[in-house]
Design a protein around this motif. Structure first.
Motif, PDB file in Angstrom:
ATOM      1  N   TRP A  88     -35.731  41.484 -20.554  1.00 21.41           N
ATOM      2  CA  TRP A  88     -34.583  40.800 -20.370  1.00 21.41           C
ATOM      3  C   TRP A  88     -33.698  40.801 -19.104  1.00 21.41           C
ATOM      4  O   TRP A  88     -32.943  40.133 -18.670  1.00 21.41           O
ATOM      5  CB  TRP A  88     -33.580  41.638 -21.468  1.00 21.41           C
ATOM      6  N   ALA A  89     -34.163  41.736 -18.174  1.00 20.37           N
ATOM      7  CA  ALA A  89     -33.693  41.740 -16.701  1.00 20.37           C
ATOM      8  C   ALA A  89     -34.225  40.440 -16.058  1.00 20.37           C
ATOM      9  O   ALA A  89     -33.696  39.742 -15.245  1.00 20.37           O
ATOM     10  CB  ALA A  89     -34.230  42.997 -15.963  1.00 20.37           C
ATOM     11  N   GLY A  90     -35.376  39.848 -16.554  1.00 25.59           N
ATOM     12  CA  GLY A  90     -35.667  38.508 -16.022  1.00 25.59           C
ATOM     13  C   GLY A  90     -35.099  37.605 -16.504  1.00 25.59           C
ATOM     14  O   GLY A  90     -35.487  36.283 -16.288  1.00 25.59           O
ATOM     15  N   MET A  91     -34.250  37.828 -17.506  1.00 26.91           N
ATOM     16  CA  MET A  91     -33.274  36.583 -17.941  1.00 26.91           C
ATOM     17  C   MET A  91     -32.019  36.401 -17.191  1.00 26.91           C
ATOM     18  O   MET A  91     -30.906  35.776 -17.800  1.00 26.91           O
ATOM     19  CB  MET A  91     -32.890  36.944 -19.473  1.00 26.91           C
ATOM     20  N   ALA A  92     -32.069  37.100 -15.961  1.00 30.75           N
ATOM     21  CA  ALA A  92     -30.673  37.125 -15.287  1.00 30.75           C
ATOM     22  C   ALA A  92     -30.131  35.467 -14.920  1.00 30.75           C
ATOM     23  O   ALA A  92     -28.767  35.657 -15.162  1.00 30.75           O
ATOM     24  CB  ALA A  92     -31.076  37.688 -13.895  1.00 30.75           C
ATOM     25  N   GLY A  93     -30.848  34.516 -14.750  1.00 32.09           N
ATOM     26  CA  GLY A  93     -30.340  33.319 -14.603  1.00 32.09           C
ATOM     27  C   GLY A  93     -29.359  32.972 -15.972  1.00 32.09           C
ATOM     28  O   GLY A  93     -28.463  32.523 -16.012  1.00 32.09           O
ATOM     29  N   ALA A  94     -30.064  33.269 -17.206  1.00 31.60           N
ATOM     30  CA  ALA A  94     -29.334  32.705 -18.339  1.00 31.60           C
ATOM     31  C   ALA A  94     -27.982  33.598 -18.448  1.00 31.60           C
ATOM     32  O   ALA A  94     -27.141  33.077 -18.810  1.00 31.60           O
ATOM     33  CB  ALA A  94     -30.310  33.168 -19.421  1.00 31.60           C
ATOM     34  N   TRP A  95     -27.961  34.941 -18.235  1.00 26.52           N
ATOM     35  CA  TRP A  95     -26.869  35.844 -18.450  1.00 26.52           C
ATOM     36  C   TRP A  95     -25.800  35.357 -17.360  1.00 26.52           C
ATOM     37  O   TRP A  95     -24.594  35.212 -17.515  1.00 26.52           O
ATOM     38  CB  TRP A  95     -27.088  37.332 -18.093  1.00 26.52           C
ATOM     39  N   ILE A  96     -26.199  35.146 -15.942  1.00 27.08           N
ATOM     40  CA  ILE A  96     -25.096  34.638 -15.247  1.00 27.08           C
ATOM     41  C   ILE A  96     -24.493  33.397 -15.734  1.00 27.08           C
ATOM     42  O   ILE A  96     -23.362  33.211 -15.522  1.00 27.08           O
ATOM     43  CB  ILE A  96     -25.951  34.340 -13.698  1.00 27.08           C
ATOM     44  N   ILE A  97     -25.217  32.297 -16.007  1.00 31.35           N
ATOM     45  CA  ILE A  97     -24.598  31.178 -16.656  1.00 31.35           C
ATOM     46  C   ILE A  97     -23.716  31.303 -17.910  1.00 31.35           C
ATOM     47  O   ILE A  97     -22.599  30.845 -17.855  1.00 31.35           O
ATOM     48  CB  ILE A  97     -25.737  30.010 -17.054  1.00 31.35           C
ATOM     49  N   ILE A  98     -24.063  32.134 -18.695  1.00 28.28           N
ATOM     50  CA  ILE A  98     -23.353  32.779 -19.927  1.00 28.28           C
ATOM     51  C   ILE A  98     -21.901  33.175 -19.260  1.00 28.28           C
ATOM     52  O   ILE A  98     -20.764  32.835 -19.417  1.00 28.28           O
ATOM     53  CB  ILE A  98     -23.763  33.510 -20.847  1.00 28.28           C
ATOM     54  N   LEU A  99     -21.938  34.310 -18.417  1.00 31.92           N
ATOM     55  CA  LEU A  99     -20.869  35.201 -18.011  1.00 31.92           C
ATOM     56  C   LEU A  99     -19.788  34.065 -17.391  1.00 31.92           C
ATOM     57  O   LEU A  99     -18.760  34.075 -17.278  1.00 31.92           O
ATOM     58  CB  LEU A  99     -21.352  36.034 -17.033  1.00 31.92           C
ATOM     59  N   ALA A 100     -20.659  32.984 -16.403  1.00 40.09           N
ATOM     60  CA  ALA A 100     -19.767  32.133 -15.466  1.00 40.09           C
ATOM     61  C   ALA A 100     -18.907  31.228 -16.657  1.00 40.09           C
ATOM     62  O   ALA A 100     -17.825  30.933 -16.254  1.00 40.09           O
ATOM     63  CB  ALA A 100     -20.757  31.384 -14.691  1.00 40.09           C
ATOM     64  N   TYR A 101     -19.436  30.819 -17.684  1.00 36.31           N
ATOM     65  CA  TYR A 101     -19.070  29.859 -18.522  1.00 36.31           C
ATOM     66  C   TYR A 101     -17.779  30.659 -19.074  1.00 36.31           C
ATOM     67  O   TYR A 101     -16.525  30.220 -19.180  1.00 36.31           O
ATOM     68  CB  TYR A 101     -19.805  29.298 -19.558  1.00 36.31           C
ATOM     69  N   ILE A 102     -18.036  31.877 -19.703  1.00 37.96           N
ATOM     70  CA  ILE A 102     -17.009  32.654 -20.109  1.00 37.96           C
ATOM     71  C   ILE A 102     -15.875  32.795 -19.298  1.00 37.96           C
ATOM     72  O   ILE A 102     -14.664  32.876 -19.735  1.00 37.96           O
ATOM     73  CB  ILE A 102     -17.626  33.876 -20.883  1.00 37.96           C
ATOM     74  N   LEU A 103     -16.189  33.189 -18.084  1.00 35.43           N
ATOM     75  CA  LEU A 103     -14.984  33.268 -17.103  1.00 35.43           C
ATOM     76  C   LEU A 103     -14.333  32.169 -16.994  1.00 35.43           C
ATOM     77  O   LEU A 103     -12.788  32.375 -16.958  1.00 35.43           O
ATOM     78  CB  LEU A 103     -15.746  33.712 -15.624  1.00 35.43           C
ATOM     79  N   ASP A 104     -14.818  30.961 -16.883  1.00 38.65           N
ATOM     80  CA  ASP A 104     -14.137  29.717 -16.411  1.00 38.65           C
ATOM     81  C   ASP A 104     -13.278  29.514 -17.928  1.00 38.65           C
ATOM     82  O   ASP A 104     -12.088  29.219 -17.876  1.00 38.65           O
ATOM     83  CB  ASP A 104     -14.998  28.678 -16.318  1.00 38.65           C
ATOM     84  N   ARG A 105     -13.788  29.876 -19.176  1.00 36.59           N
ATOM     85  CA  ARG A 105     -13.169  29.452 -20.459  1.00 36.59           C
ATOM     86  C   ARG A 105     -12.092  30.389 -20.563  1.00 36.59           C
ATOM     87  O   ARG A 105     -11.268  30.095 -21.099  1.00 36.59           O
ATOM     88  CB  ARG A 105     -14.154  29.878 -21.442  1.00 36.59           C
ATOM     89  N   CYS A 106     -11.993  31.481 -19.998  1.00 42.98           N
ATOM     90  CA  CYS A 106     -10.824  32.516 -20.192  1.00 42.98           C
ATOM     91  C   CYS A 106      -9.770  32.478 -19.241  1.00 42.98           C
ATOM     92  O   CYS A 106      -8.705  32.504 -19.385  1.00 42.98           O
ATOM     93  CB  CYS A 106     -11.426  34.080 -19.936  1.00 42.98           C
ATOM     94  N   ILE A 107     -10.095  32.325 -17.761  1.00 38.38           N
ATOM     95  CA  ILE A 107      -9.259  32.252 -16.765  1.00 38.38           C
ATOM     96  C   ILE A 107      -8.917  30.989 -16.094  1.00 38.38           C
ATOM     97  O   ILE A 107      -8.144  30.717 -15.427  1.00 38.38           O
ATOM     98  CB  ILE A 107      -9.350  33.515 -15.615  1.00 38.38           C
ATOM     99  N   GLY A 108     -10.202  30.110 -16.025  1.00 39.14           N
ATOM    100  CA  GLY A 108     -10.066  28.834 -15.527  1.00 39.14           C
ATOM    101  C   GLY A 108      -9.940  29.029 -13.955  1.00 39.14           C
ATOM    102  O   GLY A 108     -10.885  29.842 -13.316  1.00 39.14           O
ATOM    103  N   ASP A 109      -9.224  28.252 -13.325  1.00 41.34           N
ATOM    104  CA  ASP A 109      -9.215  28.206 -11.912  1.00 41.34           C
ATOM    105  C   ASP A 109      -7.699  28.721 -11.551  1.00 41.34           C
ATOM    106  O   ASP A 109      -6.571  27.914 -11.143  1.00 41.34           O
ATOM    107  CB  ASP A 109      -9.417  26.874 -11.194  1.00 41.34           C
ATOM    108  N   PRO A 110      -7.400  30.135 -11.537  1.00 41.27           N
ATOM    109  CA  PRO A 110      -6.039  30.616 -10.916  1.00 41.27           C
ATOM    110  C   PRO A 110      -5.535  29.754  -9.918  1.00 41.27           C
ATOM    111  O   PRO A 110      -6.352  30.008  -8.545  1.00 41.27           O
ATOM    112  CB  PRO A 110      -6.138  32.034 -10.913  1.00 41.27           C
ATOM    113  N   ARG A 111      -4.407  29.617  -9.547  1.00 41.61           N
ATOM    114  CA  ARG A 111      -4.043  28.812  -8.369  1.00 41.61           C
ATOM    115  C   ARG A 111      -3.896  29.733  -7.180  1.00 41.61           C
ATOM    116  O   ARG A 111      -3.984  29.138  -5.925  1.00 41.61           O
ATOM    117  CB  ARG A 111      -2.590  28.131  -8.586  1.00 41.61           C
ATOM    118  N   TRP A 112      -3.765  31.171  -7.380  1.00 45.88           N
ATOM    119  CA  TRP A 112      -3.680  31.918  -6.411  1.00 45.88           C
ATOM    120  C   TRP A 112      -5.013  32.327  -5.649  1.00 45.88           C
ATOM    121  O   TRP A 112      -5.099  33.068  -4.533  1.00 45.88           O
ATOM    122  CB  TRP A 112      -3.061  33.393  -6.575  1.00 45.88           C
ATOM    123  N   ILE A 113      -6.003  31.906  -6.303  1.00 47.21           N
ATOM    124  CA  ILE A 113      -7.483  32.073  -5.692  1.00 47.21           C
ATOM    125  C   ILE A 113      -7.970  30.760  -5.000  1.00 47.21           C
ATOM    126  O   ILE A 113      -7.896  29.557  -5.590  1.00 47.21           O
ATOM    127  CB  ILE A 113      -8.458  32.458  -6.679  1.00 47.21           C
TER     128      ILE A 113
END
Length: 342
Positions: free
Chosen positions: A14-39
């Motif tokens: 499952w460590a070899g699935m790092a690419g999949a986890w990164i994509i999932i977490l990236a989508y969740i991050l965008d879904r939750c906070i989007g693009d804050p203007r202060w960043i």
């Protein structure tokens, strides 16, 4: 089931699935906070680099032939540079610790997608329509489209919003995730650079016809596969949501290629068929009327709720594509294949 690196349920697998986890977490991050203007957002830097390169070229090149050749510099320097800088940053962070590099990759991929921003923009128009504040709805629509919105009636405001959300499912979600699956954050960032180039210099007008041709052509090529994947996801989403999936498939087959863009017609015709509405028609740009081919059949008048349904279709399609990315990585791992990253 076993593999060279251990049992299916071993941590090493499952460590070899790092690419999949990164994509999932990236989508969740965008879904939750989007693009804050202060960043600070990478697209701002891309835009400044594009403007600086354009000024440099125009100061030195005066002929159409020269501008055509110079147009190749935009993809090479801006998209190529975005890939190289992202790759270099992640390489340096990886020297500190792989986890640091992984966290940075999640954040960088999240900046290339805009599911929350797209949803928020559409729903702002919807809220103003529900409050009968049509002037505010027109202004909100004017923030996300290039057409003139000052004199649009309610159905036309709905049409503009639905078209924009549908079209950007490709540009803002599926395409960057598609390239993240292939090449991680560097390739996703290169795609975002290509898309930014198209939005700034990829116009077929007197100013950019020669200078922007390479950027426009590359954007068309980059979105070719993702646009068609998006249409299939939207048809499936229409079936899950008990909308008109058959109508969506029929409209994609019949109308998608009528759109002046080789790609935008696929998500727009799918949404039109799923909702039973007709998109396209007359738009006004800087006082000049332009007709865009109709897509879909008007089985009923358009209404504000169509914006909500389009947003739901967007999220269903985005979520389904994230799952598809995970399954793709899983199948590659199960079959002993290798990925280009990480």
């Amino acid at each position: 089931m076993t593999f060279d690196d251990g049992h299916l349920w071993a941590p090493s697998f499952w460590a070899g699935m790092a690419g999949a986890w990164i994509i999932i977490l990236a989508y969740i991050l965008d879904r939750c906070i989007g693009d804050p203007r202060w960043i600070p957002h990478p697209v701002i830097g891309m835009g400044k680099a594009i403007s600086a390169l354009e000024r440099m070229i125009r100061a030195r090149v005066k002929t159409n032939e020269g501008l055509t050749r110079a147009g190749l510099l935009f993809p090479l320097l801006i998209a190529g540079g975005s890939f190289a800088v992202t790759w270099g940053v992640l390489l340096l962070l990886g020297l500190i610790h792989p986890i640091v590099s992984g966290i940075a990759e999640v954040i960088l991929i999240a900046t290339t997608i805009a599911s929350k921003g797209l949803r928020d923009a559409g729903m702002e128009v919807y809220r103003h329509l529900k409050q009968q504040d049509f002037a505010a709805a027109r202004r909100a629509l004017g923030m996300i489209v290039g057409r003139d919105t000052a004199h649009l009636d309610e159905p036309e405001v709905v049409r503009g919003t639905v078209e924009t959300v549908a079209e950007n499912i490709v540009d803002a979600i599926v395409s960057p995730l598609f390239y993240a699956l292939i090449g991680g954050a560097p390739l996703a960032m290169a795609y975002r650079a290509v898309n930014t180039l198209d939005s700034m210099v990829g116009y077929k007008n007197d100013k950019y016809l020669h200078l922007g041709w390479a950027s426009a052509r590359l954007d068309d090529w980059a979105n070719w596969i993702p646009a068609r994947l998006t249409a299939m996801l939207l048809i499936t989403g229409a079936w899950v949501m008990k909308l008109d999936a058959k109508g969506a498939a029929r409209m994609v087959t019949r109308d998608a290629r009528l759109h002046p863009s080789p790609n935008s017609g696929f998500p727009e015709s799918a949404v039109a068929g799923a909702l039973g509405i007709r998109l396209g028609g007359h738009n006004v740009y800087h006082g000049v009327s332009s007709f865009r081919a109709y897509m879909g059949e008007p089985t009923r008048p358009m209404e504000a709720e169509d914006i909500v349904q389009t947003t739901r279709l967007m999220f269903w399609s985005a979520g389904a594509f994230v799952v598809l990315c995970f399954l793709t990585v899983l199948v590659v791992r199960l079959t002993g294949g290798t990925l280009l990253w990480p």
